[in-house]
Structure formats: structure tokens, C-alpha cells
Design a protein around this motif. Sequence first.
Motif, PDB file in Angstrom:
ATOM      1  N   ALA A 172       0.838  -1.197   0.000  1.00  0.00           N
ATOM      2  CA  ALA A 172       0.000   0.000   0.000  1.00  0.00           C
ATOM      3  C   ALA A 172       0.874   1.249   0.000  1.00  0.00           C
ATOM      4  O   ALA A 172       0.557   2.255  -0.651  1.00  0.00           O
ATOM      5  CB  ALA A 172      -0.934  -0.008   1.206  1.00  0.00           C
ATOM      6  N   TYR A 173       1.993   1.202   0.730  1.00  0.00           N
ATOM      7  CA  TYR A 173       2.918   2.335   0.738  1.00  0.00           C
ATOM      8  C   TYR A 173       3.497   2.557  -0.655  1.00  0.00           C
ATOM      9  O   TYR A 173       3.535   3.689  -1.157  1.00  0.00           O
ATOM     10  CB  TYR A 173       4.050   2.107   1.740  1.00  0.00           C
ATOM     11  N   ILE A 174       3.957   1.476  -1.311  1.00  0.00           N
ATOM     12  CA  ILE A 174       4.551   1.609  -2.641  1.00  0.00           C
ATOM     13  C   ILE A 174       3.550   2.197  -3.629  1.00  0.00           C
ATOM     14  O   ILE A 174       3.880   3.096  -4.416  1.00  0.00           O
ATOM     15  CB  ILE A 174       5.059   0.240  -3.147  1.00  0.00           C
ATOM     16  N   LEU A 175       2.311   1.744  -3.591  1.00  0.00           N
ATOM     17  CA  LEU A 175       1.307   2.242  -4.533  1.00  0.00           C
ATOM     18  C   LEU A 175       0.862   3.669  -4.193  1.00  0.00           C
ATOM     19  O   LEU A 175       0.532   4.447  -5.098  1.00  0.00           O
ATOM     20  CB  LEU A 175       0.112   1.295  -4.583  1.00  0.00           C
ATOM     21  N   THR A 176       0.861   4.026  -2.908  1.00  0.00           N
ATOM     22  CA  THR A 176       0.561   5.415  -2.534  1.00  0.00           C
ATOM     23  C   THR A 176       1.669   6.333  -3.020  1.00  0.00           C
ATOM     24  O   THR A 176       1.414   7.433  -3.538  1.00  0.00           O
ATOM     25  CB  THR A 176       0.389   5.541  -1.017  1.00  0.00           C
ATOM     26  N   LEU A 177       2.919   5.905  -2.849  1.00  0.00           N
ATOM     27  CA  LEU A 177       4.049   6.685  -3.358  1.00  0.00           C
ATOM     28  C   LEU A 177       3.966   6.798  -4.880  1.00  0.00           C
ATOM     29  O   LEU A 177       4.185   7.878  -5.451  1.00  0.00           O
ATOM     30  CB  LEU A 177       5.356   6.006  -2.944  1.00  0.00           C
ATOM     31  N   PHE A 178       3.645   5.692  -5.541  1.00  0.00           N
ATOM     32  CA  PHE A 178       3.456   5.712  -6.996  1.00  0.00           C
ATOM     33  C   PHE A 178       2.375   6.719  -7.378  1.00  0.00           C
ATOM     34  O   PHE A 178       2.550   7.515  -8.309  1.00  0.00           O
ATOM     35  CB  PHE A 178       3.090   4.307  -7.478  1.00  0.00           C
ATOM     36  N   ALA A 179       1.255   6.716  -6.658  1.00  0.00           N
ATOM     37  CA  ALA A 179       0.155   7.635  -6.952  1.00  0.00           C
ATOM     38  C   ALA A 179       0.566   9.089  -6.751  1.00  0.00           C
ATOM     39  O   ALA A 179       0.118   9.985  -7.482  1.00  0.00           O
ATOM     40  CB  ALA A 179      -1.054   7.305  -6.085  1.00  0.00           C
ATOM     41  N   SER A 180       1.416   9.347  -5.750  1.00  0.00           N
ATOM     42  CA  SER A 180       1.851  10.724  -5.494  1.00  0.00           C
ATOM     43  C   SER A 180       2.838  11.213  -6.552  1.00  0.00           C
ATOM     44  O   SER A 180       2.933  12.420  -6.813  1.00  0.00           O
ATOM     45  CB  SER A 180       2.472  10.831  -4.102  1.00  0.00           C
ATOM     46  N   LYS A 181       3.563  10.273  -7.181  1.00  0.00           N
ATOM     47  CA  LYS A 181       4.551  10.646  -8.199  1.00  0.00           C
ATOM     48  C   LYS A 181       3.947  10.667  -9.606  1.00  0.00           C
ATOM     49  O   LYS A 181       4.420  11.399 -10.479  1.00  0.00           O
ATOM     50  CB  LYS A 181       5.733   9.668  -8.175  1.00  0.00           C
ATOM     51  N   ARG A 198       2.400  14.717   1.137  1.00  0.00           N
ATOM     52  CA  ARG A 198       1.972  14.475  -0.247  1.00  0.00           C
ATOM     53  C   ARG A 198       0.515  14.043  -0.353  1.00  0.00           C
ATOM     54  O   ARG A 198      -0.067  14.060  -1.439  1.00  0.00           O
ATOM     55  CB  ARG A 198       2.836  13.392  -0.883  1.00  0.00           C
ATOM     56  N   LEU A 199      -0.076  13.626   0.770  1.00  0.00           N
ATOM     57  CA  LEU A 199      -1.400  13.012   0.702  1.00  0.00           C
ATOM     58  C   LEU A 199      -2.480  13.972   0.230  1.00  0.00           C
ATOM     59  O   LEU A 199      -3.418  13.571  -0.456  1.00  0.00           O
ATOM     60  CB  LEU A 199      -1.768  12.426   2.074  1.00  0.00           C
ATOM     61  N   LYS A 200      -2.378  15.238   0.605  1.00  0.00           N
ATOM     62  CA  LYS A 200      -3.398  16.209   0.210  1.00  0.00           C
ATOM     63  C   LYS A 200      -3.414  16.444  -1.292  1.00  0.00           C
ATOM     64  O   LYS A 200      -4.376  16.978  -1.841  1.00  0.00           O
ATOM     65  CB  LYS A 200      -3.182  17.538   0.941  1.00  0.00           C
ATOM     66  N   ASN A 201      -2.324  16.061  -1.956  1.00  0.00           N
ATOM     67  CA  ASN A 201      -2.258  16.244  -3.406  1.00  0.00           C
ATOM     68  C   ASN A 201      -2.896  15.092  -4.170  1.00  0.00           C
ATOM     69  O   ASN A 201      -2.963  15.131  -5.405  1.00  0.00           O
ATOM     70  CB  ASN A 201      -0.804  16.411  -3.852  1.00  0.00           C
ATOM     71  N   LEU A 202      -3.335  14.062  -3.446  1.00  0.00           N
ATOM     72  CA  LEU A 202      -4.003  12.937  -4.095  1.00  0.00           C
ATOM     73  C   LEU A 202      -5.486  13.268  -4.251  1.00  0.00           C
ATOM     74  O   LEU A 202      -6.189  13.479  -3.268  1.00  0.00           O
ATOM     75  CB  LEU A 202      -3.846  11.660  -3.262  1.00  0.00           C
ATOM     76  N   HIS A 203      -5.964  13.300  -5.477  1.00  0.00           N
ATOM     77  CA  HIS A 203      -7.363  13.644  -5.717  1.00  0.00           C
ATOM     78  C   HIS A 203      -8.139  12.504  -6.353  1.00  0.00           C
ATOM     79  O   HIS A 203      -9.248  12.702  -6.849  1.00  0.00           O
ATOM     80  CB  HIS A 203      -7.460  14.909  -6.576  1.00  0.00           C
ATOM     81  N   PHE A 207      -5.082   5.060  10.558  1.00  0.00           N
ATOM     82  CA  PHE A 207      -5.917   6.172  10.988  1.00  0.00           C
ATOM     83  C   PHE A 207      -5.203   7.501  10.774  1.00  0.00           C
ATOM     84  O   PHE A 207      -5.826   8.508  10.408  1.00  0.00           O
ATOM     85  CB  PHE A 207      -6.340   6.000  12.450  1.00  0.00           C
ATOM     86  N   HIS A 208      -3.902   7.527  11.020  1.00  0.00           N
ATOM     87  CA  HIS A 208      -3.138   8.750  10.742  1.00  0.00           C
ATOM     88  C   HIS A 208      -3.253   9.106   9.260  1.00  0.00           C
ATOM     89  O   HIS A 208      -3.486  10.279   8.910  1.00  0.00           O
ATOM     90  CB  HIS A 208      -1.663   8.547  11.105  1.00  0.00           C
ATOM     91  N   MET A 209      -3.092   8.116   8.406  1.00  0.00           N
ATOM     92  CA  MET A 209      -3.129   8.369   6.963  1.00  0.00           C
ATOM     93  C   MET A 209      -4.481   8.918   6.529  1.00  0.00           C
ATOM     94  O   MET A 209      -4.560   9.918   5.810  1.00  0.00           O
ATOM     95  CB  MET A 209      -2.809   7.087   6.205  1.00  0.00           C
ATOM     96  N   THR A 210      -5.563   8.281   6.971  1.00  0.00           N
ATOM     97  CA  THR A 210      -6.888   8.723   6.537  1.00  0.00           C
ATOM     98  C   THR A 210      -7.226  10.114   7.075  1.00  0.00           C
ATOM     99  O   THR A 210      -7.955  10.869   6.432  1.00  0.00           O
ATOM    100  CB  THR A 210      -7.975   7.719   6.966  1.00  0.00           C
ATOM    101  N   SER A 211      -6.668  10.469   8.234  1.00  0.00           N
ATOM    102  CA  SER A 211      -6.921  11.808   8.775  1.00  0.00           C
ATOM    103  C   SER A 211      -6.246  12.888   7.950  1.00  0.00           C
ATOM    104  O   SER A 211      -6.641  14.060   8.004  1.00  0.00           O
ATOM    105  CB  SER A 211      -6.446  11.889  10.233  1.00  0.00           C
ATOM    106  N   LYS A 212      -5.237  12.523   7.187  1.00  0.00           N
ATOM    107  CA  LYS A 212      -4.506  13.492   6.366  1.00  0.00           C
ATOM    108  C   LYS A 212      -4.982  13.527   4.914  1.00  0.00           C
ATOM    109  O   LYS A 212      -4.596  14.417   4.156  1.00  0.00           O
ATOM    110  CB  LYS A 212      -3.006  13.171   6.382  1.00  0.00           C
TER     111      LYS A 212
END
Length: 344
Positions: free
Chosen positions: A129-138, A236-241, A259-264
Amino acid sequence: MGESSGSVSIDVERFLLGGKEHIVQTSHGCASVTVCGDLEKPALVTYPDVALNYMSCFQGLFFCPEAASLLLHNFCIYHISPPGHELGAAPISSNVPMPSVDDLADQVAEVLNVFGLKAVMCMGVTAGAYILTLFASKYRDRVLGLILVSPLCKAPSWSQWFYNKVMSNWLYFYGMCGPAKEFLLQRYFSKEVRGNTKEPESDIVQACRSLLDEKQGRNVCRFLESINGRHDLTKRLKNLHCRILVFVGGGSPFYSDAFHMTSKLDSRYTALVEVQACGSVVTEEQPQAMVVPMEYFLMGYGLYRPCPLSPSPRGPLSPSCISPEMLSPESMGVKLKPIRTRLL
């Protein structure tokens, strides 16, 4: 085929459990990709947790009839395994550079290029999930949506880093030894299914234990070291739309991370589902709890699961296709958690 650099190619193909495995050469090493389904359909890319591959991380989900009909009806599945995690993998040479998490995210992009894929749906578990989130942010324009299971987004805490270092040393010097397997099983599964002196291990834990025996310890060590060197993605999370659906097991060691991730994340695009009495790998331990949330998530894309009661296999999914008792979160063992953000 889409455009790709000359360093990227498909070398080997073989058939595995209804899918075709491709060994893809990329600028960051080889990647095993198992493709299942109709190539004309939209793509769903999966990425597993440490020491797992599509067999040990997503088999339970795709063996769940409702989930299989939902996903295979709508997608062609591209299961990407971390380097050296595919079935029958040989030890990776010590001369091959250790990939960073950014290298692994870039490798996903190169794999998509090989298969001519533009924008894809992504599903990852914990490290995956981390790798794909990083992929999504890039590569934001290449991700339609994210389904994340017990995800990570922060850098490891000091205690996590140290624990993983000890684990890496076990794997490097002793291979997939007893303590290493116990560490990993605790990472994946809740105590309810791991068994104790009175209750035996569940079948899924026994099956996972058997599959871990086949892993090359040094290959697993490399991926664990890469993940242990991850950086914080919070900013970077706020830039994911894209739309994001997060599952977390109530007994997961990464419960607070999720929970930290979803709060951001942007609450307009995000939903969180907590699965009670479950560890991190919800896809194996309680895949049935993922079905209804995924149905409603995918409805936002105009996708649906064919209803066996409908005379037309192309009839759109509607609440009448789901039995009323299945719409009760308590009956599924899940708690739906809305994302709340502070008003500025």
C-alpha cells in the motif's frame, strides 16, 4: 504495447493458476507480473506486503465468489510481486543494488509502460500500500483510485526501525527461520486466527506458514530493508485527488498508521472501513468484509458486480442486488468510520 524505454522488456512467460506470469526487465531490476482476466478491461494493479506475493496475499479475496465476480467482471488484474518474491524465485545476487522505495514506485510505472497501461486502479497491502501510494503521489495522472489495506505512510518509528533491522539480520544470516516466520505471521494476522495453547492455527495461517517456507530469506530481507528506509508521505497526501478506500484490521499492528493516513487525506475522496477481529492482511483473513464497501466504491466509477438474480448480466448494481442483512456493518464485522477533518 505502450511506449517504454529500451531497458524495459518482457523476458519470460508462464501460466499460473489461470493467469500468465511475465518476468519484466526494468531499469530497477526484474519484476514478476501475473496477469489474470480480459486484457480489454480496465487494469487493477495489486502489490503485496513483505514476504508475500499474489498467491499468499490476494488469493483469499479472489477465492471469495462475490469479490471475484466484482473484480474480474470489471478489471484485468495485474499482480506485481516485489523483486524476488515470485513463486520459485532464485536468490537475488548481492551485486544487484538494493532498490529504494522510490525505485520500486518507478518500477511500477515501467511495468505499466510495458503493458501499454495509462491509468489504473491500485490495491496494496501494508508495504505494498505504501509503494502504490508513493506511486500515486509521483504519477497522479496514472492512478484512477486506491484501495489500501492496513496502509503505511509515515517513516518508521525508532522502535519499528530497530525491530525490522533485527528481523533483516535473521533473514540475511538464517533465512526463513522460526523467529522470522513468527514475526511475519504476527504482522499479518490477528491473534484469533494465529492460535494458542488451546486453539490450533487456522487454515489460512497454516497455508501462509507453508508458503513462507518457500521464500528466499535474503530476497525478503531486501524488500524489508527498502521499506524500513521509507520516507514520510504525509505532506503528499493532500495532493491525491483520486478516490481512496482504506481498510484496516482492528487487530493490525498498523492500526494507528492507517488512521493517521486517513486523517490526512482529503475527506471528499476518502472512506475508511475498520474490520473487527482481523489483522493487517484483510484480503486473506476476512475478504468477505471487503465486498460491499468495494461495491459502493466502484459504483462511483460506473462499475458494478453482475447480480445472479438479474436477467441481464449487464444490469447495473443496485441496493436490491445485496441482501439486506449484508448491508448491516455489524453482520460483516466492520465499523464504517467517516473521515473528520478540522475546520480551519
